[in-house]
Write an enzyme that holds these catalytic residues in place. Structure first.
Site, short mmCIF file in Angstrom:
data_model
loop_
_atom_site.label_atom_id
_atom_site.label_comp_id
_atom_site.label_asym_id
_atom_site.label_seq_id
_atom_site.Cartn_x
_atom_site.Cartn_y
_atom_site.Cartn_z
N ALA A 124 0.98 -1.66 0.12
CA ALA A 124 0.09 0.30 -0.02
C ALA A 124 0.65 1.26 0.03
O ALA A 124 0.15 2.12 -0.29
CB ALA A 124 -1.21 -0.47 1.07
N SER A 125 2.48 1.12 0.03
CA SER A 125 2.94 2.40 0.05
C SER A 125 2.90 2.86 -0.83
O SER A 125 3.64 4.46 -0.73
CB SER A 125 4.28 2.09 0.70
OG SER A 125 5.25 1.26 -0.42
N GLY A 135 1.62 3.90 -5.45
CA GLY A 135 1.26 2.62 -6.67
C GLY A 135 0.24 2.94 -6.44
O GLY A 135 -1.34 3.53 -6.29
N ILE A 136 -0.88 1.39 -7.03
CA ILE A 136 -2.50 1.45 -7.47
C ILE A 136 -2.54 1.06 -5.25
O ILE A 136 -4.01 0.96 -4.80
CB ILE A 136 -1.89 -0.31 -7.97
CG1 ILE A 136 -2.15 0.04 -9.04
CG2 ILE A 136 -4.15 -0.73 -7.53
CD1 ILE A 136 -1.71 -1.69 -9.93
N GLU A 147 2.83 6.30 6.85
CA GLU A 147 2.93 6.70 7.85
C GLU A 147 2.53 8.31 7.67
O GLU A 147 2.29 9.56 8.36
CB GLU A 147 4.42 7.28 8.70
CG GLU A 147 5.04 5.75 9.40
CD GLU A 147 3.87 5.46 10.84
OE1 GLU A 147 3.12 5.77 10.92
OE2 GLU A 147 4.33 4.24 11.57
N SER A 159 -3.04 -8.72 -13.13
CA SER A 159 -2.88 -8.33 -14.70
C SER A 159 -2.52 -8.61 -16.26
O SER A 159 -2.87 -10.07 -16.11
CB SER A 159 -0.57 -9.06 -14.64
OG SER A 159 -0.26 -8.63 -15.78
N TYR A 180 7.80 -13.73 -15.36
CA TYR A 180 6.56 -12.68 -14.46
C TYR A 180 5.55 -13.05 -14.73
O TYR A 180 3.95 -13.21 -14.22
CB TYR A 180 7.09 -11.10 -14.49
CG TYR A 180 5.76 -10.48 -14.01
CD1 TYR A 180 5.63 -9.49 -13.06
CD2 TYR A 180 5.18 -10.03 -14.79
CE1 TYR A 180 5.29 -8.83 -12.31
CE2 TYR A 180 3.36 -9.43 -14.47
CZ TYR A 180 3.92 -8.43 -12.84
OH TYR A 180 2.99 -7.43 -12.93
N VAL A 218 0.25 0.17 -16.58
CA VAL A 218 -0.04 1.19 -15.32
C VAL A 218 1.10 1.96 -14.86
O VAL A 218 2.39 1.36 -15.34
CB VAL A 218 -0.17 0.48 -14.39
CG1 VAL A 218 -0.92 1.48 -13.44
CG2 VAL A 218 -1.53 0.07 -15.11
#
Length: 256
Positions: free
Chosen positions: A15-16, A18-19, A45, A147, A162, A197
Site C-alpha cells: 500500500a505504500s 502506486g495502485i 506514516e 495483470s 513474471y 500502469v
C-alpha cells in the site's frame, strides 16, 4: 462505493505506492478502516497523517508478505486491535517483477517473484478468509490485483518468468472461488487485470529510470486511479453480484 462498507475493515497489501496507495486512500476517504501494509512504511506514516479527518482510518503495519511469520503477525494485530478485530475486504496488491526469461532467468529472481506474487498472495488470502469465517462475515470480498499477463500470452521474453506467476494468480482466483462455493460461503472473489500502469513498478523492475520512462511513454498508459476505480466498482456491486474478472488494457496497448 456501497454504504454497507462504511466502518468495516479492509486490508491493502503493497500500500505504500502506486495502485495500493491509491486504493488505501480512497477507502479511508469513503469511511473504511484500512489496514495498510508494506515492507517500508515511511510513506504510509505520511499518508496516515494526511488522511486524518476523513471518515475512515488508516492502520499501518510493516509486513513482507513473502514471510509467513510477518503475515501471521499482521493478522494477529488485526484480531487484537479493539478498533479492528475483524476483516471484511482483502485487497492483495503486493507484487514485483524482474526481467527473468524462462531459458536464461536466474533462480533467485524466479523464487522472489513466486514468494511475493503467489505465495504471499495465497497466505494473505488464506488468513483473510479464516478471519472472515471466524467472525461470521459471509459477505466479505477478496480482490486479487493481477495483470493482463495473467490471462493473455506475452511476447516480451524477459518477462515470461513474471507472466508465469500471474497465470498462477488467475488459477488462485478460480480455485478459491470453487472452494468457497463448496463451503456455501457468500464471500466473493475478484481479480483485476490491468495492462501497463504508470507507477513506480517499471522503475523498480528495470532498475533504470530511463528504461522505465521509455516503457510508459510508448502510449497513454493507465493511471493507478484507473485501477482504483475498478476496485471501487467491484465493492459497489450488490452482494448477489460477483464480479470475477476485470480486464483493462490501455486503449492503445497492443503488445499482449
Amino acid at each position: 462505493m456501497a454504504e454497507r462498507w462504511n466502518g468495516r475493515v479492509a486490508l491493502v497489501t503493497g500500500a505504500s505506492a502506486g495502485i495500493g496507495a491509491s486504493v488505501a486512500q480512497a477507502l479511508v476517504e469513503r469511511g473504511m478502516k484500512v489496514v495498510a501494509c508494506a515492507r517500508n512504511v515511511a510513506k504510509l506514516e505520511v499518508m496516515r497523517e494526511e488522511l486524518r479527518g476523513y471518515p475512515g482510518s488508516l492502520t499501518v503495519v510493516t509486513c513482507d508478505v513473502s514471510k509467513e511469520d510477518q503475515v501471521l503477525a499482521m493478522f494477529d494485530v488485526i484480531r487484537r486491535d479493539p478498533n479492528l478485530g475483524r476483516l471484511d475486504v482483502c485487497i492483495n496488491n503486493a507484487g514485483l517483477a524482474f526481467q527473468a526469461s524462462l531459458l536464461s532467468g536466474d533462480t533467485d529472481s524466479w523464487r522472489r517473484m513466486f514468494d511475493v506474487n503467489v505465495l504471499g498472495l495465497m497466505m494473505c488470502t488464506r488468513e483473510a478468509v479464516k478471519l472472515m469465517r471466524e467472525k461470521n462475515i459471509d459477505d466479505g470480498q477478496i480482490i486479487l490485483v493481477n495483470s493482463l499477463l495473467g490471462v493473455k500470452p506475452l511476447k516480451r521474453i524477459p518477462l515470461h518468468g513474471y507472466m508465469v506467476t500471474k497465470h498462477a494468480v488467475a488459477a488462485v482466483r478460480e480455485g478459491l472461488r470453487t472452494e468457497l462455493k463448496e463451503l456455501k460461503s457468500h464471500i466473493r472473489v475478484s481479480q483485476v487485470c490491468p495492462g501497463v500502469v504508470e507507477t513506480e513498478f517499471f522503475e523498480r523492475m528495470f532498475g533504470d529510470q530511463d528504461k522505465a520512462e521509455a516503457m510508459i511513454s510508448r502510449f497513454k498508459c493507465l493511471k493507478a486511479e484507473d485501477v482504483k476505480d475498478s476496485i471501487l466498482y467491484i465493492l459497489d456491486a450488490p452482494p448477489h453480484v460477483e464480479v470475477t474478472d476485470i480486464l483493462m488494457p490501455p486503449t492503445e496497448q497492443a503488445d499482449v
